[in-house]
Structure formats: structure tokens, C-alpha cells
Design a protein around this motif. Sequence first.
Motif, PDB file in Angstrom:
ATOM      1  N   ASP A 159       8.558   8.461   2.906  1.00 38.65           N
ATOM      2  CA  ASP A 159       7.271   8.430   3.604  1.00 38.65           C
ATOM      3  C   ASP A 159       6.418   7.248   3.172  1.00 38.65           C
ATOM      4  O   ASP A 159       5.521   6.812   3.917  1.00 38.65           O
ATOM      5  CB  ASP A 159       6.497   9.727   3.355  1.00 38.65           C
ATOM      6  N   ASN A 160       6.675   6.731   1.971  1.00 32.73           N
ATOM      7  CA  ASN A 160       5.910   5.588   1.461  1.00 32.73           C
ATOM      8  C   ASN A 160       6.692   4.278   1.531  1.00 32.73           C
ATOM      9  O   ASN A 160       6.248   3.264   0.978  1.00 32.73           O
ATOM     10  CB  ASN A 160       5.497   5.856   0.011  1.00 32.73           C
TER      11      ASN A 160
ATOM     12  N   GLN B 251      -4.159   9.571  -9.824  1.00 35.71           N
ATOM     13  CA  GLN B 251      -4.204   8.187 -10.299  1.00 35.71           C
ATOM     14  C   GLN B 251      -4.580   8.184 -11.781  1.00 35.71           C
ATOM     15  O   GLN B 251      -5.707   8.507 -12.135  1.00 35.71           O
ATOM     16  CB  GLN B 251      -5.214   7.382  -9.495  1.00 35.71           C
TER      17      GLN B 251
ATOM     18  N   LEU C 210       2.594  10.140  -6.213  1.00 35.91           N
ATOM     19  CA  LEU C 210       2.649  10.038  -4.753  1.00 35.91           C
ATOM     20  C   LEU C 210       2.794  11.398  -4.098  1.00 35.91           C
ATOM     21  O   LEU C 210       2.418  11.578  -2.935  1.00 35.91           O
ATOM     22  CB  LEU C 210       3.819   9.134  -4.328  1.00 35.91           C
ATOM     23  N   GLY C 211       3.357  12.337  -4.832  1.00 32.76           N
ATOM     24  CA  GLY C 211       3.520  13.678  -4.288  1.00 32.76           C
ATOM     25  C   GLY C 211       4.037  14.632  -5.343  1.00 32.76           C
ATOM     26  O   GLY C 211       4.798  14.238  -6.225  1.00 32.76           O
TER      27      GLY C 211
ATOM     28  N   ASP D  75       0.841  -1.193   0.000  1.00 29.78           N
ATOM     29  CA  ASP D  75       0.000   0.000   0.000  1.00 29.78           C
ATOM     30  C   ASP D  75       0.877   1.245   0.000  1.00 29.78           C
ATOM     31  O   ASP D  75       1.934   1.292   0.635  1.00 29.78           O
ATOM     32  CB  ASP D  75      -0.911   0.019   1.234  1.00 29.78           C
ATOM     33  N   VAL D  76       0.441   2.253  -0.716  1.00 30.92           N
ATOM     34  CA  VAL D  76       1.113   3.555  -0.711  1.00 30.92           C
ATOM     35  C   VAL D  76       0.070   4.625  -0.400  1.00 30.92           C
ATOM     36  O   VAL D  76      -1.130   4.392  -0.508  1.00 30.92           O
ATOM     37  CB  VAL D  76       1.796   3.854  -2.063  1.00 30.92           C
ATOM     38  N   LYS D  77       0.552   5.799   0.003  1.00 32.69           N
ATOM     39  CA  LYS D  77      -0.341   6.897   0.355  1.00 32.69           C
ATOM     40  C   LYS D  77      -0.753   7.648  -0.906  1.00 32.69           C
ATOM     41  O   LYS D  77       0.083   8.238  -1.581  1.00 32.69           O
ATOM     42  CB  LYS D  77       0.365   7.851   1.328  1.00 32.69           C
ATOM     43  N   LEU D  78      -2.032   7.595  -1.208  1.00 28.83           N
ATOM     44  CA  LEU D  78      -2.546   8.270  -2.396  1.00 28.83           C
ATOM     45  C   LEU D  78      -2.918   9.717  -2.069  1.00 28.83           C
ATOM     46  O   LEU D  78      -3.219  10.043  -0.922  1.00 28.83           O
ATOM     47  CB  LEU D  78      -3.763   7.519  -2.944  1.00 28.83           C
ATOM     48  N   LEU D  79      -2.885  10.560  -3.067  1.00 28.81           N
ATOM     49  CA  LEU D  79      -3.236  11.958  -2.865  1.00 28.81           C
ATOM     50  C   LEU D  79      -4.729  12.124  -2.593  1.00 28.81           C
ATOM     51  O   LEU D  79      -5.560  11.398  -3.137  1.00 28.81           O
ATOM     52  CB  LEU D  79      -2.861  12.776  -4.107  1.00 28.81           C
ATOM     53  N   ASP D  80      -5.051  13.075  -1.735  1.00 34.47           N
ATOM     54  CA  ASP D  80      -6.458  13.394  -1.475  1.00 34.47           C
ATOM     55  C   ASP D  80      -7.028  14.283  -2.571  1.00 34.47           C
ATOM     56  O   ASP D  80      -8.208  14.185  -2.923  1.00 34.47           O
ATOM     57  CB  ASP D  80      -6.594  14.093  -0.117  1.00 34.47           C
TER      58      ASP D  80
END
Length: 226
Positions: free
Chosen positions: A177-178, A110, A129-130, A37-42
Amino acid sequence: MNHNHQSSSHLLLLISLVFGAVWVAHGQVPFPGKCPDVKLLDTFDAEAYMGVWYEYAAYPFAFEIGKKCIYANYSLVDNNTVSVVNAAINRFTGQPSNVTGQAKVLGPGQLAVAFFPTQPLTKANYLVLGTDYESYAVVYSCTSVTPLANFKIVWILTRQREPSAEVVDAARKILDDNDVSQAFLIDTVQKNCPRLDGNGTGLAGEDGLDVDDFVSTTVPNAIEKA
């Protein structure tokens, strides 16, 4: 031979074959297990993301072997469709090349990117991711081959061919961070590159299309020593 040991050997062989087949087919970096899992943008501002991005560093990728001055140019076709142009210079011949594709925005940061007509645009294979939109972007792609294996691509993209250390550090922090490994990142050569034309879709004249030091010096020296 012990049956359990034989089974384990067969399993390891299977994993090795899967990894080998994936690398040969895609030239991407294989990893054990499923995609993490990775942190997706809001939120994601697609319009602000458009324009030229230079490849600062990336995981090994078959289509980029022997290339330098790699960049991508993105432009909006409509609210959810993006035109993609990837371009580079051949380090051996000094000749430019490019490929045109299309992307669909499926969610915040995405995108489903395709360069062949038969490729579906239904599953995100390009995850931002950023990004700060003005200086750096970190892009990630992961595909699970089996429950035992996956392969990844990672790109650090920058608005400048040669970004500042602060910009690169900000991008690398996104990877940290990921929990994305930076061990496989290879810096992209962005020196002695031709200028882009006004809209970033081609080259402005023939300046800079020289064969770089890798070919004119490094390769001959290696052959001489062999």
C-alpha cells in the motif's frame, strides 16, 4: 572527450560514491532520489504497542549481520518516552547480546529512536506504517543523503517468533500500500532461540544457546568446497 558525457560520468561517479559511503557507514539499502512519501498513521496507541516484538524480516542492516533470534522490547517511561531494548544471538558463537536505547513519540506512529547519548531525539527515524498491536507491525525508516540519494530500513515485526501466513500477508500488504519494495527483505532466523525471561528483557537460563546450522553445517560445507 565530450564535455556533457564527462559531466554525466562525474555525476554517476558521485552518486556511486555517495551510495557506497552510506552503505559502508550504515549497512542500509540505498535508493536513488529523495525519500518518498508514505502513509502515516492517524492514531497510535503507544501503550498497546509496548512489549516484545520479534523481527520476522528486515532490510540488510550492519548491526544485525550474523545475528538470529532478533527481538525488541519496548516499555513506556512516561507518556512520550519509551525505553528500547534490542537483543539477538550471535549465529557464530551462540552468545546473546543487547543494546539499550530511548525513543520519543513525536506523532502518531512516529518515533525518534537513539542508542547513543549524542543522538538527538528531535526527528522521527522510526515510522510505524501499520500495526494491529496484537500480531504484526511494519516499521519504516528513510534518510535523504542528498537530493539524489536516500537509504532505507524496513522491518516486519511480529508478536510470535513464527507467525502465521495470514499475519505475514497482512504486514506485507502494508508495504504494498505504501509502494515500499519487498525485494530487499531478508527473513530473520527465529529457530532454536532461547526463551525470554518473564519481562522480556533477558534470557531464561542457558537453553538454546547453541551454534545454529548456518555455522555448524553451511559454513564448513562452503569452506570444504572452496
